[in-house]
Scaffold this motif. Structure first.
Motif: not given
Length: 563
Positions: A97-106, A189-195, A203-207
């Motif tokens: 959802v955060i990726a959708k809201a902020q236009g992030l790449e997965c 904003g923030y970039d994220y990594i889930s493991t 999940t980041a601007k520049d994944a």
């Protein structure tokens, strides 16, 4: 055994098993898994002998797969921890959802030979077998890396990968230790990594920036935009229509069940019959073979609920209580759940970060002035939360109960559905712990559970650096409970609901939650509390889940809310 696999190659006139074994052993050698002692050497003092075994499998594309594992159960590893956490599926959906809201790449990736990147703390040695080559057979080797099968291997890999993420500037979140965040240099904003063990999602601007950093350290298998991640099937991207379904898992599982148990699953239009009560079933108890089949089918269905099949949550929760001593009638009900899944495998969650739209008008909040009664009430904010950045996301919770649903114990059922934007994030169908003598009491307990979930989702969002300023909307269909929760002059007349009463009212006073009334026909939580007739069931399901993974139904969010 390895010898038997090589003999099969001779009979078949090929070298497929030999190639599979060779590939596995080359990977082990590349990661320096073993330290070989000179011929004739004795094992070091304090080291324990563990057996090796090669596991064989034929993949769907007919490739031969070999995996060398160690018998960690044969040694004393009581002083070592085997705990290794994994990301929660609700956290993954929230990141979507955060990726959708902020236009992030997965981007999703899978670390090859993951455990072998970490050193083991266990003192173990092995005797080399034929898989090491004729010249090495019988030699003693010390296990230096976290080989599959050792108790602490998962724990050691988790610690190793964590150190890598720390080195990349990421920090584990306060809510879920397997969701890592890093503030972007642009401070927007923030970039994220889930493991999840050896699987991860960026999940980041520049994944690709972070993917390339990880590729310099590990062998990453097929890094790409997520199509299948942890069993969930993704279609689209954050910049287009984006959905999550479990259709592949359902189709493969259905085939496996029908072949493995030699049954024919008949398609069904609902997961359970209207007004069904499995607690009243008096058919014979299943034998051991059918008992194991029941547990297996229920376990697979529970994973589907976790993946996003909200529509079977009540049915699966209801039947999970009988895994210890299931009856023939219970197994027939499990067949019905799988018949429904077989008919509708493509139901999917749409990732939508937009605020709900209301029709014909926005519902009216039951505002309360608790200045005199709960003036101390205040939402607690963790001082270790990251700085809130980016767009705020709307949070909505639907709750309901079915009073005295269980005909044997008299216990009620609570149902709670939590949404961020217009995306379902968490859902629960739970039997209440104590008997309530009135609908009022059962509904108040459900509203307390919804309040706890509101605190939970707000903590999740803040731990990911998402701004949370507005109260979470609580939608219920019992006017008396809504009024008693929000009216200062309402008197507590039933002492057995005192804890729920004060918990709910304090949260409203602290502006953690805001109560709203809606009609039963629009309450999505209704599908989590009872077996509805087909018309009402489909009305709710069509509002929650898309009909297929590629085409959508209108997403209606209660009280006439729609997205």
């Amino acid at each position: 055994t390895v010898k038997e696999a090589l003999e099969l190659d001779v009979k078949n006139g090929d070298s497929k098993w030999q190639e599979g074994i060779k590939k596995e052993m080359e990977g082990l050698q590349e990661h320096k898994t073993f330290r070989f002692l000179p011929p004739g050497s004795k094992p070091p003092e304090g080291y324990q002998l563990a057996p090796l075994r090669m596991i064989f499998d034929v993949k769907s594309d007919l490739r031969r797969k070999a995996r060398l594992v160690i018998g960690g159960h044969r040694i004393d590893a009581s002083e070592h921890s085997g705990y290794s956490s994994v990301v929660q599926l609700s956290s993954v959906r929230l990141l979507n959802v955060i990726a959708k809201a902020q236009g992030l790449e997965c981007l999703a990736g899978d670390v090859g030979f993951a455990y072998l990147n970490a050193k083991t703390n266990e003192k173990v040695y092995v005797i080399c077998g034929l898989e090491f080559g004729p010249e090495m057979e019988g030699r003693i080797a010390i296990v230096d890396k976290s080989l599959y099968g050792l108790k602490s291997s998962g724990n050691r890999w988790h610690a190793h990968f964590s150190q890598t993420l720390y080195g990349m500037g990421f920090t584990p979140s306060r809510y879920d230790q397997d969701v890592w965040y890093r503030q972007r240099e642009t401070n927007d904003g923030y970039d994220y990594i889930s493991t999840y063990v050896d699987d991860f999602m960026i999940t980041a601007k520049d994944a690709w920036r972070f993917m390339k950093q990880l590729q310099q350290i590990y062998k990453i298998k097929d890094p790409t935009h997520p199509e299948v991640y942890l069993g969930a099937f993704y279609t689209g991207t954050p910049s287009t229509n984006w959905t999550i379904s479990s259709q592949r898992y359902i189709k493969e599982a259905t085939i496996q069940l029908e072949k493995g148990y030699k049954i024919k699953i008949q398609e069904e239009r609902t997961p359970c019959a209207t007004n069904d009560h499995p607690e009243e079933d008096s058919t014979p108890i299943l034998d051991n073979e059918k008992h194991r089949q029941y547990q297996s089918m229920i376990g697979m269905a529970q994973w589907l609920v976790t993946l996003g099949r909200i529509d079977i949550c009540f049915a699966v929760s209801s039947l999970s209580r009988y895994c210890r001593t299931p009856r023939e009638g219970h197994l027939a009900r499990v067949y019905r759940i799988w018949g429904y899944l077989k008919k509708y495998p493509n139901r999917s969650i749409s990732i939508n970060a937009n605020e709900p739209l209301y029709h014909p008008k926005e519902p009216e909040e039951f505002k309360a002035d608790f200045e005199d009664q709960y003036r101390y009430a205040k939402e607690e904010i963790d001082p270790r939360f990251p700085k809130p950045l980016g767009k705020e996301l709307d949070t909505t919770i639907f709750f309901d109960s079915d009073h005295a649903h269980d005909k044997v114990t008299g216990r009620s059922i609570s149902g709670v559905l939590t949404m961020v934007g217009c995306t379902p994030i968490m859902w629960k169908s739970r039997r209440q712990g104590a008997i309530q003598t009135s609908t009022y009491g059962a509904e108040f307990c459900a509203m307390r559970l919804a309040t706890e979930e509101a605190i939970n989702i707000r903590y999740m969002l803040r731990s990911l650096g998402i701004k949370v300023t507005k109260p979470t909307k609580l939608f219920g269909d019992n006017l008396g409970v809504i009024q008693n929760a929000s009216t200062p002059e309402a008197i507590l007349k039933k002492k057995h609901v005192a804890l729920s009463y004060h918990c709910v009212r304090e949260a409203i006073a602290a502006r953690i939650t805001a109560p709203y009334k809606l009609g039963s026909k629009d309450n999505f939580a209704d599908v989590l509390t009872k077996p509805l007739e087909r018309g009402s069931f489909l009305h709710h399901v069509k509002g929650l889940l898309w009909g297929s993974a590629t085409t959508s139904n209108q997403c209606d969010l209660g009280t006439g809310t729609s997205a």
